[in-house]
Scaffold this active site. Structure first.
Site, PDB file in Angstrom:
ATOM      1  N   ALA A 122       0.858  -1.188   0.000  1.00  0.00           N
ATOM      2  CA  ALA A 122       0.000   0.000   0.000  1.00  0.00           C
ATOM      3  C   ALA A 122       0.893   1.236   0.000  1.00  0.00           C
ATOM      4  CB  ALA A 122      -0.881   0.014   1.243  1.00  0.00           C
ATOM      5  N   LYS A 123       0.322   2.371  -0.215  1.00  0.00           N
ATOM      6  CA  LYS A 123       1.046   3.635  -0.064  1.00  0.00           C
ATOM      7  C   LYS A 123       0.013   4.721   0.160  1.00  0.00           C
ATOM      8  CE  LYS A 123       5.397   4.977  -0.243  1.00  0.00           C
ATOM      9  NZ  LYS A 123       6.586   4.180   0.134  1.00  0.00           N
ATOM     10  N   GLY A 124       0.430   5.798   0.833  1.00  0.00           N
ATOM     11  CA  GLY A 124      -0.475   6.922   1.036  1.00  0.00           C
ATOM     12  C   GLY A 124       0.267   8.218   0.826  1.00  0.00           C
TER      13      GLY A 124
END
Ligand code: NAD
Length: 437
Positions: A122-124
């Site tokens: 994931a990444k944000g």
């Protein structure tokens, strides 16, 4: 990327971050397509891996210190949870955009798979300029962003971590926000926390230590002694400084280092402990102003083409390009930074026979110790630093050996082999889980 772990000031500097990710999602997809073809991947599974599982875009209203309201945009993208809960950093930067976050999320999927830790990717990110914001504004931004993405977070769903311009203080705000909203301690919601809040010993050094372990494993395969090996390190921040320090302790001769202020060179070997004392005392923790007998000042361009055995780019993306790749003299490159080599440069290096240990393997030490942090938090039982380092070494050595052996068997370069191994592991997880319902 997971970022350096010193206590406040809130923001850490990654130097001038350009916008290298505009087409990073295209690059990530075309890399996946190449690998799928090589692996003869089931087209149905290929189709699944080309699309992130979940993407959330949020508006983040923040009351600024002068009383007016700014509305920021934030993202959290979960590329794949096939191998376990999603894992990846949160980045604060003016150029954050959905495609960049998508690409970085997919890279986390491959990175976790290549080192064999039970996570998806994931990444944000939040599109903001943290250098123009006060600590109070950043705290409010972080808390509102956390509340907005909380429906898709969770210690068994998605566990964020620091990335560019976020640090342990930001992680502490995230853990506190979730804990307040849930009415119980949920420290395991995020990694890269300060030690007193359940952070792991050894996390600060982990990425650099992983780079050093991978370098020493590569040297073994090349029948080279550490003591006879010269190394240049570009970037003297979290990753570069610990990689240089640990390789120096292992016996390598570090002949060149650099940061945003320029580089230092001594063919007889630099005194790394002395340089570390200088950096610790410099107001911006830079190499600037360091003087010692035999040390020449060089530019970053000169560092990249210096006459060394191993080059470790540990600064920014896209430092090794088609224009300088033909002049690189190092026969081995270990990618401490994320994406330091362009596709064209990679091709040139391959043709010249340079061995490149790719970022998804070389700099995975940070996410491995983040995994240890999560394990310790879930068990409420904390390890000493020696245990963290021992387990890190076991995982990095095993991952290197698996990639190396795979590449020997399939006669492919390390980057392609690492991606093939990673994608095949994720594909296998998707296949064996089956499609719900
Ligand atoms: P950092 O901000 O601590 O350090 C970056 C260093 O690069 C600084 O010394 C800076 O002065 C230097 N620098 C900036 N521009 C430069 C230039 N043009 N030439 C030479 N040096 C320059 O960042 P970091 O955490 O060490 O991250 C470095 C790289 O490693 C990034 O690509 C990051 O994505 C990657 N990475 C970091 C981690 C981690 O745990 N910190 C994990 C995986 C990957």
């Amino acid at each position: 990327m997971e970022h350096r772990l010193e206590a406040p000031p809130v923001m850490t500097s990654s130097g001038p971050i350009r916008s290298p990710h505009q087409d990073l999602w295209d690059t990530v997809l075309s890399q996946l397509d190449d690998v799928a073809q090589r692996l003869n991947l089931d087209p149905d599974i290929h189709k699944i891996l080309r699309r992130p599982e979940r993407e959330l875009t949020v508006s983040i209203p923040v009351v600024m210190d002068d009383g007016h309201i700014e509305v920021f945009t934030g993202y959290r993208v979960q590329h794949s949870s096939a191998r376990g809960p999603c894992k990846g950093g949160i980045r604060y930067h003016p150029e954050v955009n959905l495609n960049e976050v998508r690409a970085l999320a997919a890279l986390m999927t491959w990175k976790c798979a290549v080192v064999g830790i039970p996570y998806g990717g994931a990444k944000g990110g939040v599109q903001c300029d943290p250098s123009q914001m006060s600590p109070d504004e950043l705290c409010r931004l972080t808390r509102r962003f956390t509340a907005a993405i909380m429906p898709i977070l969770g210690p068994r769903r998605d566990i964020p971590a620091p990335d560019v311009n976020t640090n342990p203080q930001v992680m502490a705000w995230i853990a506190d926000t979730v804990s307040m909203l849930e009415g119980k301690a949920v420290m395991e919601i995020v990694t890269g926390k300060p030690i007193p809040l359940g952070g792991s010993l050894g996390r600060r050094e982990a990425t650099g230590r992983g780079v050093a372990i991978v370098t020493s494993e590569l040297l073994k395969r090349q029948n080279r002694r550490l003591a006879d090996t010269t190394v240049a390190v570009q970037g003297y921040g979290n990753v570069g400084s610990f990689a240089a320090t640990i390789l120096h302790q292992m016996g390598c001769k570090i002949v060149a280092v650099s940061d945003i202020s320029g580089g230092l060179y001594n063919p007889a070997g630099l005194d790394i402990p002395d340089i570390n004392r200088h950096v610790a005392n410099h107001p911006q923790h830079l190499l600037e102003g360091y003087q010692a007998p035999g040390v020449d000042h060089i530019t970053n361009d000169e560092l990249l083409v210096s006459d060394v055995d191993v080059l470790i780019p540990a600064a920014l993306e896209h430092q090794i390009r088609a224009d300088n790749a033909p002049h690189i003299r190092a026969r081995m490159i270990v990618e401490g930074a994320n994406g330091p080599t362009t596709r064209e440069a990679d091709q040139i290096l391959q043709e010249r026979g340079t061995i490149v240990v790719p970022d998804i393997l070389a700099n995975a030490g940070g996410v491995v110790v983040s995994y240890f942090e999560w394990v310790q938090d879930l068990q409420y039982f904390f390890w000493d630093e020696a245990e963290v380092n021992r387990n890190l070494e076991t995982i990095m050595r095993r991952a290197f050996a698996e990639v190396w052996d795979f590449c020997q068997e399939h006669r492919v370069p390390l980057r392609l082999g690492a991606y093939m191994l990673a994608v095949s592991r994720v594909a296998e997880a998707v296949r064996s889980r089956g499609i719900f319902p």
